[in-house]
Design an enzyme around this catalytic site. Structure first.
Site, PDB file in Angstrom:
ATOM      1  N   ASN A 228       0.805  -1.224   0.000  1.00 42.39           N
ATOM      2  CA  ASN A 228       0.000   0.000   0.000  1.00 42.39           C
ATOM      3  C   ASN A 228       0.838   1.275   0.000  1.00 42.39           C
ATOM      4  O   ASN A 228       0.290   2.371  -0.109  1.00 42.39           O
ATOM      5  CB  ASN A 228      -0.974   0.010   1.187  1.00 42.39           C
ATOM      6  CG  ASN A 228      -2.131  -0.946   0.971  1.00 42.39           C
ATOM      7  OD1 ASN A 228      -2.250  -1.546  -0.098  1.00 42.39           O
ATOM      8  ND2 ASN A 228      -2.979  -1.091   1.980  1.00 42.39           N
TER       9      ASN A 228
ATOM     10  N   ARG B 262      -8.670  -1.839  -7.253  1.00 42.62           N
ATOM     11  CA  ARG B 262      -9.243  -0.498  -7.059  1.00 42.62           C
ATOM     12  C   ARG B 262      -8.180   0.588  -6.988  1.00 42.62           C
ATOM     13  O   ARG B 262      -8.419   1.732  -7.349  1.00 42.62           O
ATOM     14  CB  ARG B 262      -9.999  -0.446  -5.731  1.00 42.62           C
ATOM     15  CG  ARG B 262     -11.278  -1.115  -5.665  1.00 42.62           C
ATOM     16  CD  ARG B 262     -11.932  -0.745  -4.362  1.00 42.62           C
ATOM     17  NE  ARG B 262     -12.626   0.508  -4.463  1.00 42.62           N
ATOM     18  CZ  ARG B 262     -12.205   1.654  -4.009  1.00 42.62           C
ATOM     19  NH1 ARG B 262     -11.050   1.755  -3.402  1.00 42.62           N
ATOM     20  NH2 ARG B 262     -12.920   2.741  -4.139  1.00 42.62           N
TER      21      ARG B 262
ATOM     22  N   CYS C 278     -17.032  -4.055  -4.337  1.00 43.49           N
ATOM     23  CA  CYS C 278     -16.102  -5.168  -4.228  1.00 43.49           C
ATOM     24  C   CYS C 278     -16.525  -6.004  -3.041  1.00 43.49           C
ATOM     25  O   CYS C 278     -17.461  -5.649  -2.335  1.00 43.49           O
ATOM     26  CB  CYS C 278     -14.667  -4.686  -4.101  1.00 43.49           C
ATOM     27  SG  CYS C 278     -14.350  -3.867  -2.561  1.00 43.49           S
TER      28      CYS C 278
ATOM     29  N   ARG D 229     -17.243   0.936  -1.352  1.00 38.10           N
ATOM     30  CA  ARG D 229     -15.985   1.628  -1.649  1.00 38.10           C
ATOM     31  C   ARG D 229     -16.069   2.648  -2.784  1.00 38.10           C
ATOM     32  O   ARG D 229     -15.431   2.500  -3.822  1.00 38.10           O
ATOM     33  CB  ARG D 229     -14.872   0.615  -1.935  1.00 38.10           C
ATOM     34  CG  ARG D 229     -14.581  -0.246  -0.745  1.00 38.10           C
ATOM     35  CD  ARG D 229     -13.465  -1.203  -1.002  1.00 38.10           C
ATOM     36  NE  ARG D 229     -12.171  -0.665  -0.655  1.00 38.10           N
ATOM     37  CZ  ARG D 229     -11.041  -1.373  -0.707  1.00 38.10           C
ATOM     38  NH1 ARG D 229     -11.048  -2.611  -1.106  1.00 38.10           N
ATOM     39  NH2 ARG D 229      -9.900  -0.829  -0.356  1.00 38.10           N
TER      40      ARG D 229
ATOM     41  N   ASP E 216      -7.253  -3.898   7.922  1.00 39.95           N
ATOM     42  CA  ASP E 216      -6.528  -4.925   7.161  1.00 39.95           C
ATOM     43  C   ASP E 216      -5.950  -6.019   8.060  1.00 39.95           C
ATOM     44  O   ASP E 216      -5.360  -6.981   7.551  1.00 39.95           O
ATOM     45  CB  ASP E 216      -5.410  -4.282   6.323  1.00 39.95           C
ATOM     46  CG  ASP E 216      -5.953  -3.569   5.088  1.00 39.95           C
ATOM     47  OD1 ASP E 216      -7.155  -3.694   4.810  1.00 39.95           O
ATOM     48  OD2 ASP E 216      -5.159  -2.888   4.408  1.00 39.95           O
TER      49      ASP E 216
HETATM   50  C1  UD1 Z   1      -6.923   1.695   1.621  1.00 42.47           C
HETATM   51  C2  UD1 Z   1      -6.043   0.480   1.546  1.00 42.47           C
HETATM   52  C3  UD1 Z   1      -6.793  -0.740   2.057  1.00 42.47           C
HETATM   53  C4  UD1 Z   1      -7.335  -0.477   3.454  1.00 42.47           C
HETATM   54  C5  UD1 Z   1      -8.128   0.827   3.489  1.00 42.47           C
HETATM   55  C6  UD1 Z   1      -8.545   1.236   4.891  1.00 42.47           C
HETATM   56  C7  UD1 Z   1      -4.580   0.957  -0.323  1.00 42.47           C
HETATM   57  C8  UD1 Z   1      -4.192   0.671  -1.721  1.00 42.47           C
HETATM   58  N1  UD1 Z   1      -5.640   0.282   0.159  1.00 42.47           N
HETATM   59  O1  UD1 Z   1      -8.042   1.473   0.764  1.00 42.47           O
HETATM   60  O2  UD1 Z   1      -5.893  -1.835   2.091  1.00 42.47           O
HETATM   61  O3  UD1 Z   1      -8.196  -1.534   3.821  1.00 42.47           O
HETATM   62  O4  UD1 Z   1      -7.346   1.909   2.949  1.00 42.47           O
HETATM   63  O5  UD1 Z   1      -7.445   1.333   5.720  1.00 42.47           O
HETATM   64  O6  UD1 Z   1      -3.945   1.734   0.358  1.00 42.47           O
HETATM   65  N2  UD1 Z   1     -14.924   6.116   1.262  1.00 42.47           N
HETATM   66  C9  UD1 Z   1     -15.951   6.893   0.784  1.00 42.47           C
HETATM   67  N3  UD1 Z   1     -15.699   7.739  -0.252  1.00 42.47           N
HETATM   68  C10 UD1 Z   1     -14.472   7.852  -0.837  1.00 42.47           C
HETATM   69  C11 UD1 Z   1     -13.432   7.055  -0.331  1.00 42.47           C
HETATM   70  C12 UD1 Z   1     -13.677   6.189   0.719  1.00 42.47           C
HETATM   71  O7  UD1 Z   1     -17.072   6.827   1.276  1.00 42.47           O
HETATM   72  O8  UD1 Z   1     -14.317   8.649  -1.770  1.00 42.47           O
HETATM   73  C13 UD1 Z   1     -15.168   5.182   2.390  1.00 42.47           C
HETATM   74  C14 UD1 Z   1     -15.031   3.723   1.958  1.00 42.47           C
HETATM   75  O9  UD1 Z   1     -16.205   3.219   1.405  1.00 42.47           O
HETATM   76  C15 UD1 Z   1     -14.672   3.051   3.257  1.00 42.47           C
HETATM   77  C16 UD1 Z   1     -13.835   4.105   3.982  1.00 42.47           C
HETATM   78  O10 UD1 Z   1     -14.150   5.353   3.349  1.00 42.47           O
HETATM   79  O11 UD1 Z   1     -15.817   2.773   4.012  1.00 42.47           O
HETATM   80  C17 UD1 Z   1     -12.339   3.882   3.951  1.00 42.47           C
HETATM   81  O12 UD1 Z   1     -11.913   3.741   2.636  1.00 42.47           O
HETATM   82  P1  UD1 Z   1     -10.489   4.221   2.127  1.00 42.47           P
HETATM   83  O13 UD1 Z   1      -9.668   4.726   3.249  1.00 42.47           O
HETATM   84  O14 UD1 Z   1     -10.694   5.112   0.955  1.00 42.47           O
HETATM   85  O15 UD1 Z   1      -9.878   2.857   1.610  1.00 42.47           O
HETATM   86  P2  UD1 Z   1      -8.971   2.689   0.344  1.00 42.47           P
HETATM   87  O16 UD1 Z   1      -8.151   3.916   0.171  1.00 42.47           O
HETATM   88  O17 UD1 Z   1      -9.783   2.198  -0.803  1.00 42.47           O
END
Ligand code: UD1
Length: 417
Positions: free
Chosen positions: A23, A92, A116, A121, A304
Site C-alpha cells: 500500500n 481499485r 467489491c 468503496r 486490514d
Molecule cells: C486503503 C487500503 C486498504 C485499506 C483501506 C482502509 C490501499 C491501496 N488500500 O483502501 O488496504 O483496507 O485503505 O485502511 O492503500 N470512502 C468513501 N468515499 C471515498 C473514499 C472512501 O465513502 O471517496 C469510504 C469507503 O467506502 C470506506 C472508507 O471510506 O468505508 C475507507 O476507505 P479508504 O480509506 O478510501 O480505503 P482505500 O483507500 O480504498
C-alpha cells in the site's frame, strides 16, 4: 486455479523477513507519473497488485527496468491518460493514477471502481476534493473524465480520512497553483511514505503524519529515488501466525513504530513478545485470552488486520468482540472460519467470537485478500488438512507466502486445483 494446502497444528519456529509495503508501493508508483524522468524504487514487493500497477503504468507509456536491487521507472513519454476497466476492476488502487495524470497532463479518464467483496468503496471524496481544486469531473459510460487547465490550491475537508483519497489529492496538490490544505487527512504510514517520496521529488509538504497536510504547489518536480517502507500488515499477519500456532518466531524488518495498536492487542491476549528496533520476537506461551478490537483509521487498529486477528481469537480462551467500522461487508471470512469449527456470530458490524479448543481442517474459499490470510492462519492452527481455494486473492498482497511459512516449519504447499 491454484489452491494452498496446509497440514496444520504445528508451532512455527524461526525467522521471517518482511517485504516492502504494497500500500506504499502502489501510490508511489503512481506518483512517478507526476514528472518525466528516471526514478529508482527499492524494496518494491513482488506481488500481483504491483504487476497490475506496472501494467497500468506501461499502458500510459511508462517504462520499467529491473535493477540488481530495485526498479527503474522511466515516466518520460506518456502516451495515454486512461485507466481502463479491465485493470481497475482487478485492483481499485488503480484510481491512484487520477491525481497525478490530472496534475501533469490536465486530463484523466479512469474507470469507476465498482463494488467489491468488502463493500461499496466509492471514490466520491477523491472527486469532490479534485473539484475543489478546479477540476471538471464528468461521469460517462462508467468512466470518470477529469480535466483542468491548471490545478488551484484549495482547502479540502475530507468527510472521512480516506487513504487513497488523501493520496490522490496530495499528489495533485504538489503541482497546483498556491497552497492546498487537506484536513481530516488519512494518517496511515503509507500516506507518509508517499509524502516523503514526493518531497524527494521537490514537493513542498508540511504536516506529514498528521491529519492536516499543507502543500505549497511547485511548477515542476524532479525524478527521485526511494526505498519503500516495510509492510506493517504482512508483519502483523506473521505475528498472528506465531500466535495461533503458539510458535517461536522472530519477525525482522518489521515497521514496529507503525504496529503499536496491533502489538498492544496481541500483548493483551497474553502473547509473549519482545520488541526491538525493527524486530519482533514472539516467544512460545500458554493459551491466549479473548480480547475485543474495533477497527479504526490509523493510528487505531487496522481493518486490514481484522480477519487475521479474528482467526487468532477463534482459538483463544473466552470471548472476543470484533467491531468493524471501516468497511460494511468485511466479515466474509466468518462463514469460512466456521467451516473450520470456529464459533463466531455476526450481528451488524460486530462479530462475537467464542474461542474453541481446536479447529479442524476443511476446504475453504478465499473471498478477499485479508480474508484469505485469515483462512491460512486458521489452517495453520487447525488439526488436519485445510485447502484454501481462490489463492489469487493471497497473491495480490503476500510475497512468497508459502515459502516464508515453510521456512518457519509449516507444512504448506500449493497445488493446481
Ligand atoms: C486503503 C487500503 C486498504 C485499506 C483501506 C482502509 C490501499 C491501496 N488500500 O483502501 O488496504 O483496507 O485503505 O485502511 O492503500 N470512502 C468513501 N468515499 C471515498 C473514499 C472512501 O465513502 O471517496 C469510504 C469507503 O467506502 C470506506 C472508507 O471510506 O468505508 C475507507 O476507505 P479508504 O480509506 O478510501 O480505503 P482505500 O483507500 O480504498
Amino acid at each position: 486455479m491454484d489452491k494452498i494446502v496446509i497440514a496444520g497444528g504445528k508451532p512455527l519456529k524461526g525467522e521471517v523477513m518482511i517485504s516492502g509495503a504494497k500500500n506504499a508501493a502502489l501510490p508511489i508508483l503512481a506518483a512517478t507519473l507526476l514528472t518525466p524522468g528516471l526514478h529508482v524504487l527499492t524494496n518494491v514487493p513482488n506481488l500481483a497488485d504491483i504487476r497490475t500497477a506496472k501494467k497500468l503504468l506501461a499502458n500510459l507509456g511508462v517504462q520499467f527496468t529491473d535493477l540488481a536491487d530495485g526498479l527503474q521507472v522511466d515516466s518520460t513519454g506518456l502516451v495515454s491518460w486512461e485507466a481502463p476497466y479491465d485493470l481497475v476492476k482487478t485492483m481499485r488502487a488503480a484510481v491512484l493514477v487520477l491525481g497525478p495524470l490530472v496534475a501533469r497532463l490536465g486530463k484523466a479518464r479512469v474507470s469507476l471502481p465498482g463494488g467489491c467483496a468488502i463493500g461499496a468503496r466509492p471514490i466520491n471524496l477523491h472527486l469532490k476534493g479534485l473539484e475543489e481544486m478546479g477540476v471538471r469531473v464528468a461521469l460517462a459510460h462508467g468512466y470518470v473524465e477529469a480535466s483542468v487547465k491548471r490545478l488551484e490550491g484549495a482547502e479540502i475537508i475530507l468527510d472521512f480520512p480516506t487513504v487513497t483519497g488523501t493520496e490522490n489529492l496530495l499528489m495533485a496538490a504538489t503541482l497546483a497553483r498556491g497552497r492546498t490544505i487537506i484536513r481530516n487527512a488519512a494518517q496511515e504510514p503509507e500516506v507518509s511514505d508517499l509524502a516523503k517520496f514526493l518531497r524527494a521529488m521537490g514537493a513542498r509538504i508540511e504536516g506529514i503524519g498528521t491529519d492536516v497536510l499543507i502543500i505549497d504547489g511547485v511548477r515542476e518536480l524532479q525524478p527521485a529515488s526511494h526505498r519503500i517502507m516495510p509492510d506493517r500488515i504482512e508483519a502483523g499477519t506473521y505475528l498472528a501466525a506465531a500466535a495461533i500456532t503458539r510458535g517461536e518466531v522472530t519477525i525482522r524488518q518489521a515497521p514496529v513504530e507503525h504496529l503499536t495498536a496491533v502489538i498492544d492487542k496481541f500483548l493483551e491476549t497474553g502473547l509473549k513478545l519482545k520488541v526491538e528496533k525493527d524486530t519482533i520476537h514472539v516467544r512460545p506461551g500458554g493459551a491466549l485470552v479473548g480480547v475485543d478490537i474495533k477497527t479504526m483509521p490509523y493510528p487505531g487498529f487496522p481493518t486490514d488486520m481484522q480477519a487475521q486477528f479474528m482467526a487468532t481469537m477463534s482459538l483463544a480462551r473466552g470471548v472476543s468482540i470484533i467491531t468493524e467500522t471501516i468497511f460494511e461487508k468485511r466479515f466474509m471470512h466468518v462463514s469460512e472460519l466456521r467451516r473450520l469449527g470456529a464459533d463466531i456470530v455476526v450481528s451488524g458490524n460486530q462479530a462475537v467470537v467464542r474461542g474453541t479448543k481446536t479447529l479442524q481442517g476443511a476446504p475453504v474459499m478465499a473471498t478477499d485478500l485479508r480474508a484469505s490470510a485469515s483462512l491460512v492462519l486458521a489452517g495453520l492452527g487447525a488439526q488436519g488438512q485445510t485447502e484454501v481455494h481462490r489463492v489469487y486473492h493471497l497473491d495480490r498482497g503476500y510475497e512468497r507466502l508459502e515459502q516464508k511459512l515453510s521456512a518457519l516449519g509449516a507444512n504448506i504447499w500449493r497445488e493446481k486445483a
